[in-house]
Design an enzyme around this catalytic site. Sequence first.
Site, mmCIF file in Angstrom:
data_model
loop_
_atom_site.group_PDB
_atom_site.id
_atom_site.type_symbol
_atom_site.label_atom_id
_atom_site.label_comp_id
_atom_site.label_asym_id
_atom_site.label_seq_id
_atom_site.Cartn_x
_atom_site.Cartn_y
_atom_site.Cartn_z
ATOM 1 N N CYS A 92 -0.616 -1.945 34.074
ATOM 2 C CA CYS A 92 0.195 -0.740 33.861
ATOM 3 C C CYS A 92 -0.787 0.389 33.574
ATOM 4 O O CYS A 92 -1.866 0.428 34.160
ATOM 5 C CB CYS A 92 1.207 -0.958 32.739
ATOM 6 S SG CYS A 92 0.451 -1.396 31.168
ATOM 7 N N LYS A 99 5.479 -9.471 -6.617
ATOM 8 C CA LYS A 99 5.312 -8.018 -6.569
ATOM 9 C C LYS A 99 6.545 -7.281 -7.070
ATOM 10 O O LYS A 99 6.429 -6.205 -7.667
ATOM 11 C CB LYS A 99 4.995 -7.580 -5.132
ATOM 12 C CG LYS A 99 3.581 -7.917 -4.701
ATOM 13 C CD LYS A 99 3.262 -7.316 -3.335
ATOM 14 C CE LYS A 99 1.798 -7.567 -2.985
ATOM 15 N NZ LYS A 99 1.455 -7.019 -1.643
ATOM 16 N N ASP A 145 5.104 -4.600 6.068
ATOM 17 C CA ASP A 145 3.788 -5.075 6.476
ATOM 18 C C ASP A 145 3.822 -5.812 7.806
ATOM 19 O O ASP A 145 2.857 -6.464 8.169
ATOM 20 C CB ASP A 145 3.198 -5.981 5.396
ATOM 21 C CG ASP A 145 4.043 -7.237 5.184
ATOM 22 O OD1 ASP A 145 5.100 -7.354 5.820
ATOM 23 O OD2 ASP A 145 3.628 -8.090 4.382
ATOM 24 N N CYS A 174 -4.509 -4.032 8.478
ATOM 25 C CA CYS A 174 -5.371 -3.474 7.442
ATOM 26 C C CYS A 174 -6.365 -4.517 6.962
ATOM 27 O O CYS A 174 -7.475 -4.186 6.555
ATOM 28 C CB CYS A 174 -4.531 -2.953 6.287
ATOM 29 S SG CYS A 174 -3.797 -1.355 6.649
ATOM 30 N N ASP A 203 10.479 -7.350 -1.572
ATOM 31 C CA ASP A 203 9.176 -7.928 -1.231
ATOM 32 C C ASP A 203 9.215 -9.398 -1.629
ATOM 33 O O ASP A 203 9.798 -9.739 -2.658
ATOM 34 C CB ASP A 203 8.041 -7.202 -1.972
ATOM 35 C CG ASP A 203 6.692 -7.383 -1.282
ATOM 36 O OD1 ASP A 203 6.295 -8.540 -1.056
ATOM 37 O OD2 ASP A 203 6.041 -6.363 -0.970
ATOM 38 N N ASN A 216 -5.138 -6.522 -3.404
ATOM 39 C CA ASN A 216 -4.104 -5.485 -3.345
ATOM 40 C C ASN A 216 -4.437 -4.301 -4.254
ATOM 41 O O ASN A 216 -3.981 -3.181 -4.027
ATOM 42 C CB ASN A 216 -2.749 -6.044 -3.794
ATOM 43 C CG ASN A 216 -2.231 -7.188 -2.939
ATOM 44 O OD1 ASN A 216 -1.493 -8.025 -3.435
ATOM 45 N ND2 ASN A 216 -2.610 -7.249 -1.677
ATOM 46 N N LEU A 217 -5.203 -4.562 -5.324
ATOM 47 C CA LEU A 217 -5.318 -3.575 -6.400
ATOM 48 C C LEU A 217 -6.064 -2.316 -5.970
ATOM 49 O O LEU A 217 -5.946 -1.274 -6.619
ATOM 50 C CB LEU A 217 -6.023 -4.211 -7.609
ATOM 51 C CG LEU A 217 -5.312 -5.443 -8.192
ATOM 52 C CD1 LEU A 217 -6.144 -6.054 -9.312
ATOM 53 C CD2 LEU A 217 -3.921 -5.077 -8.702
ATOM 54 N N GLN A 218 -6.812 -2.391 -4.879
ATOM 55 C CA GLN A 218 -7.576 -1.245 -4.378
ATOM 56 C C GLN A 218 -6.652 -0.114 -3.930
ATOM 57 O O GLN A 218 -7.050 1.033 -3.852
ATOM 58 C CB GLN A 218 -8.487 -1.752 -3.243
ATOM 59 C CG GLN A 218 -9.009 -0.737 -2.266
ATOM 60 C CD GLN A 218 -8.213 -0.726 -0.969
ATOM 61 O OE1 GLN A 218 -7.119 -1.296 -0.888
ATOM 62 N NE2 GLN A 218 -8.755 -0.067 0.048
ATOM 63 N N ARG A 219 -5.391 -0.408 -3.631
ATOM 64 C CA ARG A 219 -4.479 0.633 -3.145
ATOM 65 C C ARG A 219 -3.049 0.475 -3.657
ATOM 66 O O ARG A 219 -2.278 1.431 -3.636
ATOM 67 C CB ARG A 219 -4.449 0.645 -1.610
ATOM 68 C CG ARG A 219 -3.879 -0.640 -1.008
ATOM 69 C CD ARG A 219 -4.232 -0.799 0.450
ATOM 70 N NE ARG A 219 -3.661 -2.028 1.003
ATOM 71 C CZ ARG A 219 -4.117 -3.254 0.765
ATOM 72 N NH1 ARG A 219 -5.137 -3.433 -0.050
ATOM 73 N NH2 ARG A 219 -3.548 -4.303 1.307
ATOM 74 N N GLY A 275 0.799 -1.216 0.000
ATOM 75 C CA GLY A 275 0.000 0.000 0.000
ATOM 76 C C GLY A 275 0.831 1.264 0.000
ATOM 77 O O GLY A 275 0.505 2.231 -0.690
#
Length: 432
Positions: free
Chosen positions: A343, A95, A139, A197, A71, A79-82, A50
């Site tokens: 804590c 990739k 990632d 994500c 990579d 993956n193609l959305q971003r 991304g």
Amino acid sequence: MPWPPLVDPGPPLAPHERHRYARHLTLAALGETAQRRLRAARVLVVGAGGLGSPALLYLAAAGVGTIGVADDDVVDATNLQRQVVHRESAVGRPKTASAAHTLTALNSGVRVVEHRERLRADNAAAVVAGYDVVVDGADSFATRYLVNDACVLAGIPDVWGSVLAFDGQVSVWWAGHGPCYRCVFPDPPPVGSVASCADAGVLGSVCALVASQQVTEVVKLLTGVGEPLVGRIAVHDALAGTSGVVPVARDPRCPLCGAAPTMTTLTDLEEACRPGEAAPLVSPADLAALLASAEPPVVLDVREDSERAESSIAGSVHLPLGALRTGGYAGVLDPARPVVVHCAVGRRSAVAARVLADAGYAVQDLAGGILAWQEEGLPVERGVREAGTPAAAREAGPPAAREADPPVAREGGTPGDPPRQRADRHTADSRP
Ligand SMILES: [Zn+2]
């Protein structure tokens, strides 16, 4: 404060290069010398996902002469959305090859070096060697820490970015000039505490927002223009339409870049993460009920002295995380009694709970820490001075990890916890 350029300019530009990069040459701050520096530069992008995808495109378009792509994944339809460096036709292909194909088509004047491997302790130094700067689009936390560590040991800047949902963050970690990633995020978050994500989603264009700022930082560093984001984290809340900058400081006790470093070689993080070993959580209400029972557990506070003075749970025992990690619990806790560790918000206690579980204690972790306890309206004591905790045990260990909020990985972060608040809380927690 002037920042010298990272790269010497190469030979003069050819006429077709002057034409191609005319809009850069027109910029008074850049000009032809800066363009020659870009052409001579070597930039490694870790992760062609991304963040890496838009970063790679802008680096190639800008005329960065050598671009490395690290990579080990293959292109997936989700993956193609971003991940805009990859095309539909590349689904199923590595990739690195997909990115190299697109970048070469965009700018045949740049050299693309494929590193089709996941960075590990045994290869990271060799991959990073020979690059002037690294863009971190990793990632996983393991890779993010490894990128930082390799950059510190190589003496080069790590241009870091992270995104989740509608939020993004950018900084430049550069030991010797400002903090490194470990200075600000000394420990990875507990396993399972940070959404990915894949879990929480991410708006593709927010990746571009963050990645383009990363490339801008790279160009500034390579050419010596402007003030790099060293010692500052840029935070973006795309839903609110706001951006800000939060200062962060170098930690002189940093095990990697501090005054007396103990980390001098690369190590993999996976072992430290040990998935699946998180201690069971107990809610504030359930802990209150346990404390009212006939056999209450020992409540162990692993915060620092100054935090405990502000508020504490009545009857709790105090041992800062640093002392606990070096075995300080032995003289403080009865192995026969169950322990609930807490804590401020649950980050240090998760680490402490694993240490105690390994040592054989029956241990639970207070979910959300003392802040959640107080938000439930449960009582705290204020201004308690220490009694009953051996000072020698407290002082035996290294300084406890500060409770910075988790760094973000897998293009990730913590949903519902805006980065501005996270960064603010971090800086509050970083006070000496
Ligand atoms: Zn450091």
